[in-house]
Design a protein around this motif. Structure first.
Motif, PDB file in Angstrom:
ATOM      1  N   THR A  88      25.677   3.599  46.458  1.00 20.75           N
ATOM      2  CA  THR A  88      24.706   4.578  46.506  1.00 20.75           C
ATOM      3  C   THR A  88      24.849   6.013  46.723  1.00 20.75           C
ATOM      4  N   VAL A 107      21.408   7.304  42.963  1.00 19.95           N
ATOM      5  CA  VAL A 107      21.766   6.327  42.035  1.00 19.95           C
ATOM      6  C   VAL A 107      22.206   5.264  42.876  1.00 19.95           C
ATOM      7  N   SER A 108      21.758   3.904  42.706  1.00 23.64           N
ATOM      8  CA  SER A 108      22.304   2.688  43.267  1.00 23.64           C
ATOM      9  C   SER A 108      22.855   1.946  42.312  1.00 23.64           C
ATOM     10  N   GLU A 130      20.990  -0.229  39.295  1.00 22.64           N
ATOM     11  CA  GLU A 130      19.673  -1.029  39.810  1.00 22.64           C
ATOM     12  C   GLU A 130      18.568   0.097  40.158  1.00 22.64           C
ATOM     13  N   ARG A 131      18.879   1.183  40.576  1.00 25.16           N
ATOM     14  CA  ARG A 131      17.771   2.284  40.806  1.00 25.16           C
ATOM     15  C   ARG A 131      18.198   3.532  40.477  1.00 25.16           C
ATOM     16  N   GLU A 133      16.571   7.693  40.862  1.00 23.37           N
ATOM     17  CA  GLU A 133      15.707   8.622  41.103  1.00 23.37           C
ATOM     18  C   GLU A 133      16.144   9.994  40.930  1.00 23.37           C
ATOM     19  N   GLN A 146      17.390   9.446  33.092  1.00 21.90           N
ATOM     20  CA  GLN A 146      17.795   8.205  33.816  1.00 21.90           C
ATOM     21  C   GLN A 146      18.605   7.312  33.032  1.00 21.90           C
TER      22      GLN A 146
END
Length: 194
Positions: A88, A107-108, A130-131, A133, A146
């Motif tokens: 992360t 970001v992860s 995976e994620r 924001e 994104q």
């Protein structure tokens, strides 16, 4: 009066010699914390891996000649259930096309692991975002950024070294070990020595 030594308690010198001999036997392995040559394993702790990966950041890459994407402040996560590592990191996207540049976010990325025998390095393999924001961006701009951020983060982390080994670390006496199976644990990564 003559006192006979007890048969149940060995003489102090013999006990002392045995203890010193055991300490001398373990001395070569003491410098190799994490290596267990008796069970043919090496375990890298989460803290050790975090320190190693932090040295390799910040990283950045240009995307489509108009975006500069950077990652900094990585935090390592370990998922024993899926046998994956995760990074992360703080994400920055800069571009002359953005009104508010640079855009910041988090970001992860999760990743499988592989051993690169030529470089003697444990590397991230096929990382997947995976994620992601972003702050201060909404709507279509957020969706586009994104996608850009996810693609570049995956590219930046592909092959990233988590732990490298020296030839001396993998050699004991005349035997040189290779790295075998890699197992992610909750607090570290264990590799088989073969």
């Amino acid at each position: 009066m003559h006192i006979r030594p007890s048969l149940t308690h060995p003489p102090r010198r013999r006990v002392l010699r045995a203890l010193l001999g055991a300490a001398a036997l373990q001395a070569p392995f003491a410098a190799l914390a994490g290596f267990n040559f008796f069970t043919s394993e090496y375990t890298a702790t989460r803290d050790e891996l975090q320190a190693q990966i932090a040295k390799r950041f910040p990283v950045a890459e240009r995307y489509a000649e108009i975006f500069m994407v950077g990652l900094r402040d990585p935090q390592l996560g370990l998922n024993a259930q899926d046998n994956r590592a995760a990074i992360t990191a703080t994400l920055t996207i800069a571009s002359p096309l953005l009104a508010a540049s640079p855009v910041q976010g988090i970001v992860s990325v999760s990743s499988a692991l592989r051993y690169d025998a030529a470089a003697r390095a444990l590397r991230l393999d096929q990382p997947k975002a995976e994620r992601l924001e972003l702050q201060g961006v909404e709507g279509r701009d957020a969706e586009r950024l994104q996608r850009v951020g996810a693609v570049v983060a995956q590219e930046l982390l592909q092959g990233q070294v988590l732990r490298s080994f020296t030839a001396d670390e993998l050699t004991v006496g005349r035997k040189t070990y290779e790295i075998g199976d890699i197992t992610v644990q909750d607090n570290g990564i264990k590799v088989q020595l073969k």
